[in-house]
Design a protein around this motif. Sequence first.
Motif, PDB file in Angstrom:
ATOM      1  N   UNK A 138       1.013  -1.163   0.260  1.00 34.18           N
ATOM      2  CA  UNK A 138       0.134   0.102  -0.113  1.00 34.18           C
ATOM      3  C   UNK A 138       0.852   1.321  -0.037  1.00 34.18           C
ATOM      4  N   UNK A 139       0.151   2.464   0.019  1.00 34.99           N
ATOM      5  CA  UNK A 139       0.908   3.395  -0.043  1.00 34.99           C
ATOM      6  C   UNK A 139       1.518   3.920   1.435  1.00 34.99           C
ATOM      7  N   UNK A 140       1.208   3.093   2.393  1.00 33.59           N
ATOM      8  CA  UNK A 140       1.763   3.314   3.674  1.00 33.59           C
ATOM      9  C   UNK A 140       3.351   2.745   3.980  1.00 33.59           C
ATOM     10  N   UNK A 141       3.692   2.008   2.833  1.00 30.70           N
ATOM     11  CA  UNK A 141       4.887   1.171   2.976  1.00 30.70           C
ATOM     12  C   UNK A 141       5.922   2.028   3.298  1.00 30.70           C
ATOM     13  N   UNK A 142       6.435   3.136   2.572  1.00 24.39           N
ATOM     14  CA  UNK A 142       7.594   3.777   2.769  1.00 24.39           C
ATOM     15  C   UNK A 142       7.438   4.371   4.184  1.00 24.39           C
ATOM     16  N   UNK A 143       6.265   5.024   4.502  1.00 28.45           N
ATOM     17  CA  UNK A 143       6.300   5.756   5.854  1.00 28.45           C
ATOM     18  C   UNK A 143       6.493   4.578   6.901  1.00 28.45           C
ATOM     19  N   UNK A 144       5.934   3.677   6.760  1.00 27.39           N
ATOM     20  CA  UNK A 144       6.059   2.646   7.730  1.00 27.39           C
ATOM     21  C   UNK A 144       7.456   2.069   7.932  1.00 27.39           C
ATOM     22  N   UNK A 145       8.157   2.065   6.835  1.00 27.74           N
ATOM     23  CA  UNK A 145       9.574   1.765   6.688  1.00 27.74           C
ATOM     24  C   UNK A 145      10.266   2.915   7.624  1.00 27.74           C
ATOM     25  N   UNK A 146       9.924   4.237   7.553  1.00 28.29           N
ATOM     26  CA  UNK A 146      10.682   4.949   7.918  1.00 28.29           C
ATOM     27  C   UNK A 146      10.576   5.009   9.423  1.00 28.29           C
ATOM     28  N   UNK A 188      -7.572   8.736   2.116  1.00 31.14           N
ATOM     29  CA  UNK A 188      -6.298   8.159   2.314  1.00 31.14           C
ATOM     30  C   UNK A 188      -5.296   9.249   1.864  1.00 31.14           C
ATOM     31  N   UNK A 189      -5.588  10.051   0.985  1.00 26.08           N
ATOM     32  CA  UNK A 189      -4.624  10.768   0.130  1.00 26.08           C
ATOM     33  C   UNK A 189      -4.121  12.130   1.496  1.00 26.08           C
ATOM     34  N   UNK A 190      -5.562  12.495   2.109  1.00 27.30           N
ATOM     35  CA  UNK A 190      -5.473  13.627   3.377  1.00 27.30           C
ATOM     36  C   UNK A 190      -4.665  12.887   4.383  1.00 27.30           C
ATOM     37  N   UNK A 191      -4.649  11.539   4.564  1.00 26.44           N
ATOM     38  CA  UNK A 191      -4.203  11.102   5.792  1.00 26.44           C
ATOM     39  C   UNK A 191      -2.629  10.323   5.516  1.00 26.44           C
ATOM     40  N   UNK A 192      -1.978  11.062   4.406  1.00 25.58           N
ATOM     41  CA  UNK A 192      -0.595  10.406   4.016  1.00 25.58           C
ATOM     42  C   UNK A 192       0.442  10.253   4.864  1.00 25.58           C
ATOM     43  N   UNK A 194       0.490   6.818   8.519  1.00 28.76           N
ATOM     44  CA  UNK A 194       0.453   5.397   7.762  1.00 28.76           C
ATOM     45  C   UNK A 194      -0.594   4.203   7.938  1.00 28.76           C
ATOM     46  N   UNK A 195      -0.789   4.107   9.130  1.00 28.06           N
ATOM     47  CA  UNK A 195      -1.968   3.192   9.544  1.00 28.06           C
ATOM     48  C   UNK A 195      -3.495   3.803   9.299  1.00 28.06           C
ATOM     49  N   UNK A 196      -3.833   4.866   9.437  1.00 28.48           N
ATOM     50  CA  UNK A 196      -5.005   5.630   8.830  1.00 28.48           C
ATOM     51  C   UNK A 196      -5.027   5.275   7.492  1.00 28.48           C
ATOM     52  N   UNK A 197      -4.162   5.597   6.885  1.00 32.49           N
ATOM     53  CA  UNK A 197      -4.185   5.674   5.305  1.00 32.49           C
ATOM     54  C   UNK A 197      -4.518   4.271   4.997  1.00 32.49           C
ATOM     55  N   UNK A 198      -3.507   3.570   5.568  1.00 34.93           N
ATOM     56  CA  UNK A 198      -3.707   2.178   5.152  1.00 34.93           C
ATOM     57  C   UNK A 198      -5.160   1.637   5.561  1.00 34.93           C
ATOM     58  N   UNK A 199      -5.779   1.989   6.393  1.00 37.57           N
ATOM     59  CA  UNK A 199      -7.409   1.708   6.809  1.00 37.57           C
ATOM     60  C   UNK A 199      -8.147   2.302   5.652  1.00 37.57           C
TER      61      UNK A 199
END
Length: 780
Positions: free
Chosen positions: A1-9, A99-103, A106-111
Amino acid sequence: MGAEPALSARMQRDPGPGSGSAASARALPLAGVPLRWPALRADPLGTLGRCLERESEQRRFFPWIAVAYGLGIVLAFAADGPLSTWPPLLAGAGASAAAVAARARPLTRAVFIALGALAFGFAVAVIRTDGVAAPVLGFTIVTRFEGFVESLEQRGAGGRIVVRPVKMSGLDEGARPARIRISARAAEGIRPGDYVTGSARLLPPPEAARPGGYDFARDAWFRGIGAVGSTSGRLAVVDPPPVSRPTGLAADAALDRARNALTSRIADAIGGQAGAVAAALVTGKRGLIAEPTNDVLRAAGIYHVVSISGLHMMLAAGVLFWAARALLALSPRIALTWPVKKIAACTGMAGATAYCIFSGSDVAAERSLCMILVMQGAILFDRPALSMRNLALSGLLVLTREPETLLGPSFQMSFAAVAGLIALAEATRRARGPAEPTDPIGRTIRWLLAALFGVVGTTLVASLATAPFSGFHFGALQPYSLLGNAATLPLVSFVVMPCAVLGTLLYPFGLDRPIWWVMGFGVSGVLKLSEWVAALGGSVVAVPSFGTGALGLLALAILCATIFVSALRWVAILPAALGLASAWAAARPDIYVARDGASAAIRGRDGRLVVVGRSSAFTVEQWLRADGDLRRAADPDVRSGSRCDVIGCTVTLPDGRVVSYLADRRGFAEDCRRAAIVVSRLAAPPDCPARLVVDRNLLASRGAIGVLARRDALEVVSSRTPDDTRPWLRRPPAPASRARAQPAGSARPPPPGPLPAPAEPAAPDPELPAAAEPDGDPGQ
């Protein structure tokens, strides 16, 4: 998902397997991420964070988008009431914007991404259901029809024909189905594209034969088939047609004629059942395969060989990929200067597409084609072909085009098998030892071990991944499928499929016959090995029916075990245990009643089902398989255990209560008093004192019925609800007056004379034309 880079960081890196204190030595390594029980107890959130970080690094959140998308499709098909496309589309758009607003979270965006995928999946299912809407016959009718033959599958001297009707007597144009499927005992001289006239007895596409069973009416709706039946007499060809052909019919008919011609050529060149199976492998036409041969292939666990699906498409594309790459590599200049691998991938993609079109573009073939195009297309962009991300993309494409395939065994089993194989391949790469030995003997031994592991490991993983779906849809498991596949797949991979590709390429030049001879030897070997496996004791194990809840839990376990790469894979144990427990504890109905009340299966004193009334073999075997019973409909003891006369039959349940099946109104007065349960296709008197009455009125609103005869209560389950709004189940009323039309499920008294003897199979309905019984079974 788009949350992957942020989660990684944001998250901390997981220490390697060799790090940690001695107290953490007890670990269960899985996919390179050990599950350390002391560490888990001390810092569960930290352990979870490290697992999520690894999932993000491996980009394993993306496949869950496809899972959410599929869940939305399931919810759409389970929803009750008229559905509109706008609410799910607006919900999906709103979730995407959130999802765009919650970028930054990460977890909120994933949901929100998951919610958006679910909403769009729901919308796609609604759009597809509305887009294929066409009239469905609401009653049984004998009619004179005219129309164009769209497709024809030969079955001996007869065949199964799909016709686009232009005229149908007794039906207004607005009520005329877009397609009808009929069985004809004589189909000589009929070709796809012909304009034919004839008489047929037609009925609505049959609903499920039991609660929770296969619903042919739903599949017919999405294939545009509004009626099924059989011809009376011969069909006549009108040439030239009195009306112009529908758009696209000429191309479809020409393709089907070519498939039939090649089917006949292969079957004639090889002969026997080997020829029938070989023809099915190439063209997808399975009508020439006898049922005993099908049974042997099923018992050996290799029936997938005769279905144009993932195995065939992958082998065909692989043969072309290998051949193109090998030929280009013959020139050193081309090999060094041209993108040989990408050219070979394009060749494989083009060949797989042509094979899919020529084989009839069945759902299984189209699904497999999408997978191949995505995976070989990844080669063009220098990406790994075999990855879970590519599988998820394939699933999204297939479900967007035909969301209804998610409910069928073909999609479920193939994607589960491929997911398992990808997970196995990834685990094998991680566990791969040191570099390959340089000496010839060492390389040979390593190659042989790898080949052996490949056959055994892939077959075992695929069998485990598909077992829940096989048990749910078919009520049987093949414990020797590992042996059957290990014995036959080398022949299929190295002899049968290369011959199929080469023979098809040489067919236009008339040089194909020797190739079919070689292919015939390979197919004969496959059949002989299958017969040997099928002859082993216990080659088929019956699985009593279980509910969709248990299947959903088992599917979730497979998803967790294959998508996750970290210790989160251990989460699969919980849904797997709950799913197995739920399937094991599933209650089996003691009484099954056909949707029209013409027959029933009642549990006798010995605990096995006893069939009474008139019923098709398909319906009887659906009941038996759901009960975990491997008997065939033609077995004499299927009807033993009942007491029958001209009025009806009675069967005594294991607890001593009597069930009465009535075929004559004269029996209601007595049996309503002495029987605990009364079953009839007629309308029972409103004052019938029996504890439970299953009659015409109940069946008309509920479809097929199942009864769980508990000592303190009688629980009734049905294939639909009285107010079910699904379009393939809504039936228009029958005309008020019709000379030869009979509303389905009417209270027509039986002809004079006794019912069939208990030890004999059910007799054909006396109202049918002499040509054939209705084509109500869902055979492909």
